[in-house]
Write an enzyme that holds these catalytic residues in place. Sequence first.
Site: not given
Length: 557
Positions: A72, A74, A95, A106, A274, A302, A382, A410
Amino acid sequence: MAKSDIDIAREADVKPITEVGAKLDIPADALRQYGPDKAKVSFDYLDSLEDRKDGNLILVTALSPTPAGEGKTTTTVGLGDGLNAIGKKAVMALREPSLGPCFGVKGGAAGGGYAQVVPMEDINLHFTGDFHAIGAAHNLLSALIDNHIYWGNELGFDERRVAWRRVVDMNDRALRDIVCSLGGVSNGFPRQTGFDITVASEVMAIFCLSKDLKDLEERLGNIVVGYTRSREAIYARDLKAQGPMTVLLKDALMPNLVQTLENNPAFIHGGPFANIAHGCNTVSATRAALKLGDYVVTEAGFGADLGAEKFFDIKCRKAGLDPKAVVIVATVRALKMHGGVAKDDLAAENVEAVKKGLENLGRHIRNVGQFGVPAVVGINRFTLDTDAELAAVKEYTEQFGVEAIECNHWAEGSKGTIDLANKVVEIVEGGGAQFRTLYEDDMPLFDKINTIARNIYGADEAIADKKVRDQLHQWEKDGYGNLPVCMAKTQYSFSTDPNLRGAPTGHVVPVREVRLSAGAGFIVAICGEIMTMPGLPRVPAANSIHLDDEGLVQGLF
Protein backbone atom coordinates in the site's frame (compact mmCIF):
# COMPACT_ATOMS: atom_id res chain seq x y z
CA MET A 1 20.28 -11.37 -7.31
CA ALA A 2 17.66 -8.64 -6.97
CA LYS A 3 18.69 -5.52 -5.11
CA SER A 4 17.16 -5.00 -1.68
CA ASP A 5 15.06 -1.94 -0.90
CA ILE A 6 17.83 -0.49 1.23
CA ASP A 7 20.39 -1.00 -1.57
CA ILE A 8 18.12 0.78 -4.04
CA ALA A 9 17.58 3.62 -1.59
CA ARG A 10 21.33 4.07 -1.08
CA GLU A 11 21.89 4.39 -4.83
CA ALA A 12 19.33 7.19 -5.13
CA ASP A 13 20.30 10.59 -6.49
CA VAL A 14 19.06 12.44 -3.44
CA LYS A 15 18.59 16.19 -3.91
CA PRO A 16 19.03 18.82 -1.20
CA ILE A 17 15.75 19.22 0.62
CA THR A 18 15.73 22.90 -0.32
CA GLU A 19 15.44 21.86 -4.00
CA VAL A 20 12.56 19.52 -3.17
CA GLY A 21 10.83 22.30 -1.24
CA ALA A 22 11.32 24.65 -4.18
CA LYS A 23 9.14 22.33 -6.31
CA LEU A 24 6.30 23.39 -4.02
CA ASP A 25 7.51 27.00 -3.88
CA ILE A 26 8.51 26.61 -0.24
CA PRO A 27 11.24 29.19 0.47
CA ALA A 28 14.45 27.86 1.99
CA ASP A 29 14.01 29.97 5.12
CA ALA A 30 10.71 28.19 5.83
CA LEU A 31 12.52 24.86 6.22
CA ARG A 32 13.98 23.71 9.53
CA GLN A 33 16.59 21.28 8.22
CA TYR A 34 17.59 18.01 9.85
CA GLY A 35 20.62 17.44 7.70
CA PRO A 36 20.69 17.94 3.92
CA ASP A 37 17.82 15.61 2.97
CA LYS A 38 14.99 16.16 5.45
CA ALA A 39 13.34 19.16 7.05
CA LYS A 40 10.36 20.41 8.96
CA VAL A 41 8.20 23.15 7.46
CA SER A 42 7.67 26.11 9.78
CA PHE A 43 4.26 27.01 11.16
CA ASP A 44 4.69 30.66 10.18
CA TYR A 45 4.97 29.69 6.53
CA LEU A 46 2.11 27.17 6.69
CA ASP A 47 -0.12 29.76 8.36
CA SER A 48 0.50 32.07 5.40
CA LEU A 49 -1.13 29.51 3.07
CA GLU A 50 -4.50 29.52 4.81
CA ASP A 51 -6.34 31.38 2.02
CA ARG A 52 -5.10 29.11 -0.78
CA LYS A 53 -7.52 26.75 -2.49
CA ASP A 54 -7.13 23.11 -1.47
CA GLY A 55 -5.85 20.51 -3.91
CA ASN A 56 -7.55 17.18 -4.59
CA LEU A 57 -7.25 14.55 -1.87
CA ILE A 58 -6.72 10.93 -2.94
CA LEU A 59 -6.81 8.07 -0.42
CA VAL A 60 -4.85 4.87 -0.97
CA THR A 61 -6.20 1.89 0.95
CA ALA A 62 -6.13 -1.88 0.43
CA LEU A 63 -7.81 -5.23 0.82
CA SER A 64 -7.35 -7.11 4.10
CA PRO A 65 -3.61 -7.66 4.60
CA THR A 66 -1.96 -11.06 4.42
CA PRO A 67 1.59 -12.31 4.99
CA ALA A 68 1.95 -12.20 1.18
CA GLY A 69 2.06 -8.41 1.27
CA GLU A 70 0.00 -5.77 -0.51
CA GLY A 71 2.35 -2.81 -0.99
CA LYS A 72 0.00 0.00 0.00
CA THR A 73 2.72 2.50 0.89
CA THR A 74 4.69 1.47 -2.18
CA THR A 75 1.62 2.14 -4.33
CA THR A 76 1.03 5.49 -2.63
CA VAL A 77 4.57 6.56 -3.48
CA GLY A 78 4.34 5.12 -7.00
CA LEU A 79 1.07 6.95 -7.66
CA GLY A 80 2.51 10.23 -6.37
CA ASP A 81 5.47 9.84 -8.68
CA GLY A 82 3.16 8.84 -11.53
CA LEU A 83 1.01 11.95 -11.10
CA ASN A 84 4.12 14.11 -11.21
CA ALA A 85 5.30 12.24 -14.30
CA ILE A 86 2.10 13.16 -16.19
CA GLY A 87 2.55 16.82 -15.31
CA LYS A 88 0.49 17.18 -12.15
CA LYS A 89 1.78 19.00 -9.09
CA ALA A 90 1.42 16.11 -6.67
CA VAL A 91 2.47 15.70 -3.04
CA MET A 92 2.37 12.60 -0.84
CA ALA A 93 1.28 12.57 2.81
CA LEU A 94 2.39 9.41 4.61
CA ARG A 95 2.71 8.06 8.15
CA GLU A 96 5.99 7.68 10.00
CA PRO A 97 7.05 4.08 10.72
CA SER A 98 7.06 2.71 14.25
CA LEU A 99 10.11 0.90 15.62
CA GLY A 100 7.80 -1.92 16.73
CA PRO A 101 7.15 -3.41 13.27
CA CYS A 102 10.61 -2.38 12.01
CA PHE A 103 12.17 -4.78 14.52
CA GLY A 104 9.19 -7.14 14.64
CA VAL A 105 7.59 -8.75 11.61
CA LYS A 106 6.12 -6.13 9.27
CA GLY A 107 9.22 -4.04 8.55
CA GLY A 108 9.32 -0.33 7.87
CA ALA A 109 6.97 1.94 5.95
CA ALA A 110 9.01 3.85 3.40
CA GLY A 111 7.77 2.01 0.31
CA GLY A 112 9.79 -0.49 -1.66
CA GLY A 113 11.73 -1.13 -4.85
CA TYR A 114 11.76 1.96 -7.05
CA ALA A 115 8.78 3.52 -5.26
CA GLN A 116 10.36 4.64 -1.99
CA VAL A 117 10.79 7.71 0.13
CA VAL A 118 14.29 8.58 1.28
CA PRO A 119 16.38 8.73 3.44
CA MET A 120 14.95 5.24 4.02
CA GLU A 121 17.10 4.34 7.04
CA ASP A 122 16.41 7.60 8.87
CA ILE A 123 12.67 7.45 8.17
CA ASN A 124 12.43 3.89 9.50
CA LEU A 125 14.52 4.58 12.60
CA HIS A 126 14.73 7.83 14.61
CA PHE A 127 13.90 10.24 11.74
CA THR A 128 13.35 13.73 13.21
CA GLY A 129 12.58 12.44 16.70
CA ASP A 130 8.80 12.90 16.54
CA PHE A 131 7.95 9.54 18.10
CA HIS A 132 10.47 10.07 20.89
CA ALA A 133 8.82 13.43 21.66
CA ILE A 134 5.36 11.83 21.66
CA GLY A 135 6.51 9.05 23.98
CA ALA A 136 8.19 11.57 26.28
CA ALA A 137 5.07 13.75 26.45
CA HIS A 138 2.88 10.74 27.18
CA ASN A 139 5.17 9.42 29.92
CA LEU A 140 5.57 12.88 31.45
CA LEU A 141 1.83 12.80 32.08
CA SER A 142 2.19 9.31 33.60
CA ALA A 143 4.91 10.58 35.93
CA LEU A 144 2.84 13.62 36.94
CA ILE A 145 -0.09 11.39 37.87
CA ASP A 146 1.92 9.13 40.14
CA ASN A 147 3.81 12.08 41.58
CA HIS A 148 0.54 13.83 42.41
CA ILE A 149 -0.74 10.75 44.23
CA TYR A 150 2.58 10.40 46.09
CA TRP A 151 2.47 13.97 47.41
CA GLY A 152 -0.98 13.75 48.94
CA ASN A 153 -3.46 13.14 46.09
CA GLU A 154 -5.19 16.53 46.34
CA LEU A 155 -7.35 15.75 43.32
CA GLY A 156 -8.64 12.58 44.96
CA PHE A 157 -7.53 9.96 42.43
CA ASP A 158 -9.08 6.56 43.04
CA GLU A 159 -5.93 4.53 42.44
CA ARG A 160 -8.08 1.69 41.12
CA ARG A 161 -9.34 3.97 38.37
CA VAL A 162 -6.20 5.62 37.00
CA ALA A 163 -6.93 5.38 33.28
CA TRP A 164 -3.55 6.51 31.92
CA ARG A 165 -0.98 3.84 31.04
CA ARG A 166 2.61 4.27 29.89
CA VAL A 167 4.05 3.77 26.38
CA VAL A 168 7.19 2.62 24.60
CA ASP A 169 7.73 2.43 20.82
CA MET A 170 8.66 -1.24 20.75
CA ASN A 171 6.81 -4.56 20.69
CA ASP A 172 7.17 -5.85 24.25
CA ARG A 173 4.46 -8.20 25.48
CA ALA A 174 6.05 -8.40 28.96
CA LEU A 175 4.89 -4.83 29.61
CA ARG A 176 1.20 -5.30 28.76
CA ASP A 177 0.21 -5.74 32.40
CA ILE A 178 2.52 -4.67 35.21
CA VAL A 179 2.53 -3.55 38.83
CA CYS A 180 4.36 -0.29 39.41
CA SER A 181 5.72 1.51 42.49
CA LEU A 182 6.96 -1.60 44.30
CA GLY A 183 9.83 -1.30 46.76
CA GLY A 184 8.46 0.59 49.71
CA VAL A 185 7.02 3.94 50.76
CA SER A 186 9.64 6.03 48.99
CA ASN A 187 8.59 4.59 45.60
CA GLY A 188 4.92 5.52 45.87
CA PHE A 189 1.74 3.49 46.08
CA PRO A 190 1.72 0.13 44.22
CA ARG A 191 -0.97 -0.28 41.59
CA GLN A 192 -1.67 -2.38 38.52
CA THR A 193 -1.08 -0.66 35.18
CA GLY A 194 0.61 -1.43 31.86
CA PHE A 195 2.23 -0.19 28.67
CA ASP A 196 0.86 0.37 25.19
CA ILE A 197 2.99 0.87 22.10
CA THR A 198 3.56 4.59 21.38
CA VAL A 199 1.52 4.48 18.17
CA ALA A 200 -1.53 3.48 20.25
CA SER A 201 -1.13 6.46 22.59
CA GLU A 202 -3.86 9.06 22.82
CA VAL A 203 -1.06 11.61 22.57
CA MET A 204 -0.24 10.18 19.13
CA ALA A 205 -3.89 10.49 18.12
CA ILE A 206 -4.05 14.05 19.44
CA PHE A 207 -0.79 14.88 17.65
CA CYS A 208 -2.25 13.61 14.38
CA LEU A 209 -5.62 15.36 14.71
CA SER A 210 -4.42 18.78 15.96
CA LYS A 211 -4.40 21.62 13.46
CA ASP A 212 -1.93 23.82 15.36
CA LEU A 213 -0.14 24.24 18.70
CA LYS A 214 -3.09 25.95 20.37
CA ASP A 215 -5.40 23.12 19.34
CA LEU A 216 -2.78 20.60 20.49
CA GLU A 217 -2.52 22.15 23.96
CA GLU A 218 -6.29 22.28 24.41
CA ARG A 219 -6.68 18.63 23.37
CA LEU A 220 -3.88 17.52 25.69
CA GLY A 221 -5.61 19.29 28.56
CA ASN A 222 -8.84 17.42 27.77
CA ILE A 223 -7.31 13.97 28.31
CA VAL A 224 -9.19 12.08 31.03
CA VAL A 225 -6.45 10.47 33.13
CA GLY A 226 -8.53 8.92 35.91
CA TYR A 227 -11.50 9.18 38.23
CA THR A 228 -12.24 9.97 41.86
CA ARG A 229 -14.01 7.52 44.15
CA SER A 230 -17.26 9.28 43.29
CA ARG A 231 -16.53 8.66 39.59
CA GLU A 232 -15.76 12.29 38.75
CA ALA A 233 -13.34 12.64 35.82
CA ILE A 234 -9.84 14.02 36.41
CA TYR A 235 -8.23 15.74 33.42
CA ALA A 236 -4.64 16.33 32.38
CA ARG A 237 -5.32 20.05 32.76
CA ASP A 238 -6.08 19.46 36.45
CA LEU A 239 -2.42 18.41 36.78
CA LYS A 240 -1.30 21.40 34.67
CA ALA A 241 0.23 18.86 32.30
CA GLN A 242 -0.83 20.34 28.95
CA GLY A 243 1.79 23.13 29.03
CA PRO A 244 4.94 21.03 29.46
CA MET A 245 3.55 18.32 27.15
CA THR A 246 3.06 20.93 24.42
CA VAL A 247 6.62 22.19 24.96
CA LEU A 248 7.92 18.66 24.33
CA LEU A 249 5.86 18.48 21.12
CA LYS A 250 6.27 22.01 19.75
CA ASP A 251 8.92 21.15 17.14
CA ALA A 252 7.56 17.68 16.43
CA LEU A 253 4.20 19.10 15.29
CA MET A 254 5.81 20.81 12.28
CA PRO A 255 5.35 18.48 9.24
CA ASN A 256 8.39 16.59 7.94
CA LEU A 257 9.34 17.05 4.27
CA VAL A 258 11.35 14.38 2.44
CA GLN A 259 11.51 13.10 -1.16
CA THR A 260 10.86 10.04 -3.27
CA LEU A 261 13.53 8.27 -5.32
CA GLU A 262 12.36 10.50 -8.19
CA ASN A 263 12.88 13.61 -6.03
CA ASN A 264 9.18 14.39 -5.64
CA PRO A 265 8.00 15.94 -2.35
CA ALA A 266 6.49 13.83 0.40
CA PHE A 267 5.32 14.71 3.89
CA ILE A 268 5.85 11.95 6.47
CA HIS A 269 4.31 12.88 9.78
CA GLY A 270 2.60 10.98 12.60
CA GLY A 271 1.92 7.28 12.67
CA PRO A 272 -0.96 5.76 14.66
CA PHE A 273 -1.61 2.09 13.88
CA ALA A 274 -4.93 1.43 12.15
CA ASN A 275 -5.69 -1.82 13.97
CA ILE A 276 -5.51 -0.22 17.44
CA ALA A 277 -5.69 3.51 16.63
CA HIS A 278 -7.02 5.68 13.78
CA GLY A 279 -4.28 4.91 11.27
CA CYS A 280 -3.75 8.22 9.46
CA ASN A 281 -0.93 10.74 9.13
CA THR A 282 -1.29 14.18 10.73
CA VAL A 283 -3.96 16.70 9.84
CA SER A 284 -1.24 19.36 9.82
CA ALA A 285 0.74 17.55 7.10
CA THR A 286 -2.37 16.76 5.05
CA ARG A 287 -3.58 20.36 5.21
CA ALA A 288 -0.11 21.61 4.27
CA ALA A 289 0.02 19.25 1.30
CA LEU A 290 -3.47 20.34 0.16
CA LYS A 291 -2.35 23.97 0.14
CA LEU A 292 0.90 23.22 -1.70
CA GLY A 293 -0.14 20.64 -4.30
CA ASP A 294 -2.90 20.14 -6.86
CA TYR A 295 -3.08 16.42 -6.02
CA VAL A 296 -2.40 14.96 -2.57
CA VAL A 297 -1.95 11.20 -2.25
CA THR A 298 -2.34 9.90 1.27
CA GLU A 299 -2.74 6.46 2.83
CA ALA A 300 -4.57 4.89 5.74
CA GLY A 301 -3.27 1.80 7.52
CA PHE A 302 -4.15 -1.83 6.78
CA GLY A 303 -7.34 -2.72 4.88
CA ALA A 304 -10.21 -0.40 4.01
CA ASP A 305 -12.32 -1.86 6.84
CA LEU A 306 -9.92 -0.27 9.32
CA GLY A 307 -7.78 2.52 7.86
CA ALA A 308 -10.22 3.86 5.27
CA GLU A 309 -13.23 3.71 7.60
CA LYS A 310 -11.31 5.67 10.26
CA PHE A 311 -9.91 8.07 7.66
CA PHE A 312 -13.45 8.91 6.59
CA ASP A 313 -15.32 8.70 9.90
CA ILE A 314 -12.65 10.21 12.18
CA LYS A 315 -10.04 12.21 10.27
CA CYS A 316 -12.22 13.67 7.50
CA ARG A 317 -15.08 14.30 9.93
CA LYS A 318 -12.83 16.10 12.42
CA ALA A 319 -10.66 18.01 9.95
CA GLY A 320 -13.32 18.88 7.39
CA LEU A 321 -11.53 17.04 4.56
CA ASP A 322 -13.26 16.25 1.26
CA PRO A 323 -11.65 13.25 -0.48
CA LYS A 324 -12.12 12.99 -4.25
CA ALA A 325 -11.02 9.43 -5.09
CA VAL A 326 -9.91 6.16 -3.51
CA VAL A 327 -7.33 3.66 -4.76
CA ILE A 328 -7.81 0.14 -3.37
CA VAL A 329 -4.56 -1.80 -3.60
CA ALA A 330 -4.76 -5.52 -4.32
CA THR A 331 -2.25 -8.22 -5.17
CA VAL A 332 -2.83 -11.57 -6.81
CA ARG A 333 -0.79 -13.15 -4.03
CA ALA A 334 -3.00 -11.77 -1.29
CA LEU A 335 -6.15 -12.74 -3.18
CA LYS A 336 -4.87 -16.31 -3.41
CA MET A 337 -4.34 -16.38 0.34
CA HIS A 338 -7.88 -15.10 0.89
CA GLY A 339 -8.91 -17.90 -1.46
CA GLY A 340 -7.32 -20.52 0.79
CA VAL A 341 -3.82 -20.94 -0.67
CA ALA A 342 -0.92 -21.36 1.77
CA LYS A 343 1.92 -18.84 1.58
CA ASP A 344 4.40 -21.49 0.39
CA ASP A 345 2.14 -22.36 -2.56
CA LEU A 346 1.61 -18.87 -3.97
CA ALA A 347 4.06 -19.23 -6.85
CA ALA A 348 1.81 -21.60 -8.81
CA GLU A 349 -0.96 -20.20 -11.01
CA ASN A 350 -4.35 -20.65 -9.35
CA VAL A 351 -7.10 -18.67 -11.02
CA GLU A 352 -9.83 -20.38 -8.99
CA ALA A 353 -8.21 -19.31 -5.71
CA VAL A 354 -7.96 -15.75 -7.04
CA LYS A 355 -11.66 -15.79 -7.87
CA LYS A 356 -12.54 -17.08 -4.42
CA GLY A 357 -10.33 -14.50 -2.73
CA LEU A 358 -11.92 -11.69 -4.76
CA GLU A 359 -14.84 -11.77 -2.31
CA ASN A 360 -12.57 -9.89 0.08
CA LEU A 361 -11.78 -7.21 -2.49
CA GLY A 362 -15.44 -6.98 -3.44
CA ARG A 363 -16.50 -6.19 0.09
CA HIS A 364 -13.88 -3.46 0.34
CA ILE A 365 -15.13 -1.96 -2.92
CA ARG A 366 -18.71 -1.97 -1.63
CA ASN A 367 -17.60 -0.53 1.70
CA VAL A 368 -15.77 2.38 0.09
CA GLY A 369 -18.87 3.06 -2.00
CA GLN A 370 -20.85 3.71 1.18
CA PHE A 371 -18.77 6.85 1.71
CA GLY A 372 -19.68 8.34 -1.66
CA VAL A 373 -16.13 8.47 -3.03
CA PRO A 374 -15.40 6.83 -6.42
CA ALA A 375 -12.74 4.12 -6.45
CA VAL A 376 -10.22 2.40 -8.70
CA VAL A 377 -8.35 -0.83 -7.96
CA GLY A 378 -4.58 -0.75 -8.31
CA ILE A 379 -3.17 -4.23 -8.86
CA ASN A 380 0.35 -4.23 -7.46
CA ARG A 381 1.89 -6.75 -9.85
CA PHE A 382 4.45 -9.33 -8.77
CA THR A 383 6.78 -11.15 -11.16
CA LEU A 384 5.04 -14.51 -10.88
CA ASP A 385 1.52 -13.18 -11.44
CA THR A 386 0.03 -14.62 -14.62
CA ASP A 387 -2.07 -12.87 -17.24
CA ALA A 388 -4.99 -15.20 -16.48
CA GLU A 389 -4.91 -14.28 -12.79
CA LEU A 390 -4.78 -10.58 -13.57
CA ALA A 391 -7.63 -10.94 -16.06
CA ALA A 392 -9.78 -12.54 -13.35
CA VAL A 393 -9.30 -9.51 -11.13
CA LYS A 394 -10.11 -7.04 -13.89
CA GLU A 395 -13.22 -8.96 -14.93
CA TYR A 396 -14.47 -9.21 -11.35
CA THR A 397 -14.26 -5.48 -10.55
CA GLU A 398 -16.27 -4.55 -13.65
CA GLN A 399 -19.47 -5.66 -11.90
CA PHE A 400 -18.98 -2.78 -9.46
CA GLY A 401 -18.30 -0.27 -12.20
CA VAL A 402 -14.73 -0.08 -10.93
CA GLU A 403 -11.68 -0.45 -13.14
CA ALA A 404 -8.71 -2.56 -12.03
CA ILE A 405 -5.39 -1.27 -13.36
CA GLU A 406 -2.10 -3.15 -13.35
CA CYS A 407 0.76 -1.30 -11.67
CA ASN A 408 4.50 -2.01 -11.89
CA HIS A 409 5.90 0.77 -9.74
CA TRP A 410 8.03 -1.53 -7.57
CA ALA A 411 10.17 -2.36 -10.60
CA GLU A 412 9.65 0.71 -12.78
CA GLY A 413 8.85 3.65 -10.49
CA SER A 414 6.55 6.25 -12.03
CA LYS A 415 6.53 4.49 -15.41
CA GLY A 416 4.64 1.67 -13.75
CA THR A 417 1.78 3.87 -12.52
CA ILE A 418 1.07 6.12 -15.51
CA ASP A 419 -2.21 4.34 -16.29
CA LEU A 420 -3.32 4.51 -12.66
CA ALA A 421 -2.38 8.19 -12.43
CA ASN A 422 -4.37 9.02 -15.54
CA LYS A 423 -7.38 7.12 -14.17
CA VAL A 424 -7.20 8.99 -10.86
CA VAL A 425 -7.14 12.32 -12.73
CA GLU A 426 -10.12 11.17 -14.81
CA ILE A 427 -12.07 10.32 -11.64
CA VAL A 428 -11.22 13.61 -9.95
CA GLU A 429 -12.00 15.73 -12.99
CA GLY A 430 -15.25 13.81 -13.42
CA GLY A 431 -16.42 15.35 -10.16
CA GLY A 432 -18.37 12.31 -8.98
CA ALA A 433 -17.31 12.39 -5.33
CA GLN A 434 -20.06 13.14 -2.81
CA PHE A 435 -18.31 12.33 0.45
CA ARG A 436 -20.39 11.32 3.44
CA THR A 437 -19.64 9.63 6.75
CA LEU A 438 -21.08 6.26 7.72
CA TYR A 439 -23.05 7.55 10.71
CA GLU A 440 -24.23 10.82 12.21
CA ASP A 441 -22.66 12.43 15.28
CA ASP A 442 -25.82 12.10 17.37
CA MET A 443 -26.19 8.34 16.93
CA PRO A 444 -25.77 6.49 20.29
CA LEU A 445 -22.25 5.14 20.82
CA PHE A 446 -23.09 1.45 20.76
CA ASP A 447 -25.23 1.99 17.67
CA LYS A 448 -22.16 3.48 15.98
CA ILE A 449 -20.18 0.37 16.89
CA ASN A 450 -22.99 -1.82 15.56
CA THR A 451 -23.23 0.21 12.35
CA ILE A 452 -19.54 -0.37 11.62
CA ALA A 453 -19.79 -4.06 12.56
CA ARG A 454 -22.74 -4.66 10.25
CA ASN A 455 -22.09 -2.28 7.36
CA ILE A 456 -18.30 -2.63 7.14
CA TYR A 457 -17.39 -5.99 8.71
CA GLY A 458 -20.43 -7.93 7.45
CA ALA A 459 -21.23 -9.07 11.00
CA ASP A 460 -24.68 -9.85 12.36
CA GLU A 461 -24.03 -7.57 15.31
CA ALA A 462 -21.58 -6.30 17.89
CA ILE A 463 -21.88 -7.70 21.39
CA ALA A 464 -20.69 -6.37 24.75
CA ASP A 465 -21.36 -7.17 28.37
CA LYS A 466 -23.34 -4.89 30.66
CA LYS A 467 -20.22 -3.22 32.08
CA VAL A 468 -19.16 -2.01 28.61
CA ARG A 469 -22.65 -0.82 27.69
CA ASP A 470 -23.05 0.98 31.01
CA GLN A 471 -19.73 2.73 30.45
CA LEU A 472 -20.87 3.93 27.02
CA HIS A 473 -24.15 5.20 28.49
CA GLN A 474 -22.24 7.06 31.20
CA TRP A 475 -20.03 8.75 28.63
CA GLU A 476 -23.14 9.79 26.74
CA LYS A 477 -24.48 11.38 29.94
CA ASP A 478 -21.10 13.09 30.41
CA GLY A 479 -21.38 14.75 26.98
CA TYR A 480 -19.22 12.43 24.89
CA GLY A 481 -22.04 10.76 22.96
CA ASN A 482 -21.35 12.78 19.81
CA LEU A 483 -17.83 11.35 19.41
CA PRO A 484 -16.97 8.90 16.62
CA VAL A 485 -15.75 5.41 17.49
CA CYS A 486 -12.32 3.97 16.72
CA MET A 487 -12.47 0.19 16.38
CA ALA A 488 -9.43 -1.72 17.66
CA LYS A 489 -9.60 -5.02 15.79
CA THR A 490 -7.39 -7.51 14.01
CA GLN A 491 -6.35 -6.29 10.59
CA TYR A 492 -6.29 -9.76 9.02
CA SER A 493 -10.02 -10.39 8.84
CA PHE A 494 -13.37 -8.63 8.64
CA SER A 495 -14.14 -10.62 11.76
CA THR A 496 -12.23 -10.62 15.06
CA ASP A 497 -10.69 -14.00 14.17
CA PRO A 498 -7.40 -13.30 12.32
CA ASN A 499 -7.56 -16.71 10.64
CA LEU A 500 -10.95 -16.11 9.03
CA ARG A 501 -9.97 -14.74 5.63
CA GLY A 502 -12.09 -13.79 2.64
CA ALA A 503 -15.42 -12.04 3.32
CA PRO A 504 -17.06 -13.84 6.25
CA THR A 505 -20.69 -13.23 7.24
CA GLY A 506 -22.81 -14.33 10.18
CA HIS A 507 -20.14 -13.56 12.76
CA VAL A 508 -20.37 -11.29 15.80
CA VAL A 509 -17.93 -8.60 16.93
CA PRO A 510 -17.26 -8.90 20.67
CA VAL A 511 -16.30 -5.60 22.32
CA ARG A 512 -14.34 -6.50 25.44
CA GLU A 513 -13.34 -3.00 26.56
CA VAL A 514 -13.95 0.66 25.69
CA ARG A 515 -11.63 3.59 26.33
CA LEU A 516 -12.39 7.29 26.27
CA SER A 517 -9.96 9.42 24.26
CA ALA A 518 -11.50 12.76 25.15
CA GLY A 519 -8.52 14.77 23.94
CA ALA A 520 -8.34 13.04 20.56
CA GLY A 521 -12.11 13.17 20.31
CA PHE A 522 -13.16 9.54 19.91
CA ILE A 523 -14.13 6.40 21.79
CA VAL A 524 -11.91 3.32 21.33
CA ALA A 525 -13.73 -0.03 21.17
CA ILE A 526 -11.31 -2.92 21.78
CA CYS A 527 -12.62 -6.01 20.01
CA GLY A 528 -11.73 -9.68 20.24
CA GLU A 529 -8.17 -10.49 21.23
CA ILE A 530 -6.48 -7.42 19.75
CA MET A 531 -3.62 -6.06 21.88
CA THR A 532 -2.62 -2.40 22.26
CA MET A 533 0.92 -3.63 22.99
CA PRO A 534 2.04 -6.10 20.29
CA GLY A 535 4.58 -8.85 20.91
CA LEU A 536 7.56 -9.92 18.82
CA PRO A 537 7.30 -13.02 16.60
CA ARG A 538 9.33 -16.17 17.23
CA VAL A 539 11.99 -14.89 14.82
CA PRO A 540 11.84 -11.07 14.89
CA ALA A 541 13.21 -8.90 12.09
CA ALA A 542 15.63 -7.52 14.69
CA ASN A 543 17.62 -10.77 14.42
CA SER A 544 18.71 -9.78 10.90
CA ILE A 545 19.41 -6.08 11.45
CA HIS A 546 23.08 -5.17 11.93
CA LEU A 547 25.94 -2.93 10.82
CA ASP A 548 28.23 -4.41 8.17
CA ASP A 549 32.01 -3.97 7.99
CA GLU A 550 31.54 -0.59 6.29
CA GLY A 551 29.26 0.65 9.05
CA LEU A 552 26.14 0.45 6.88
CA VAL A 553 22.78 -0.75 8.21
CA GLN A 554 21.77 -4.14 6.82
CA GLY A 555 18.55 -6.12 7.22
CA LEU A 556 16.21 -3.13 7.48
CA PHE A 557 13.28 -3.38 5.09
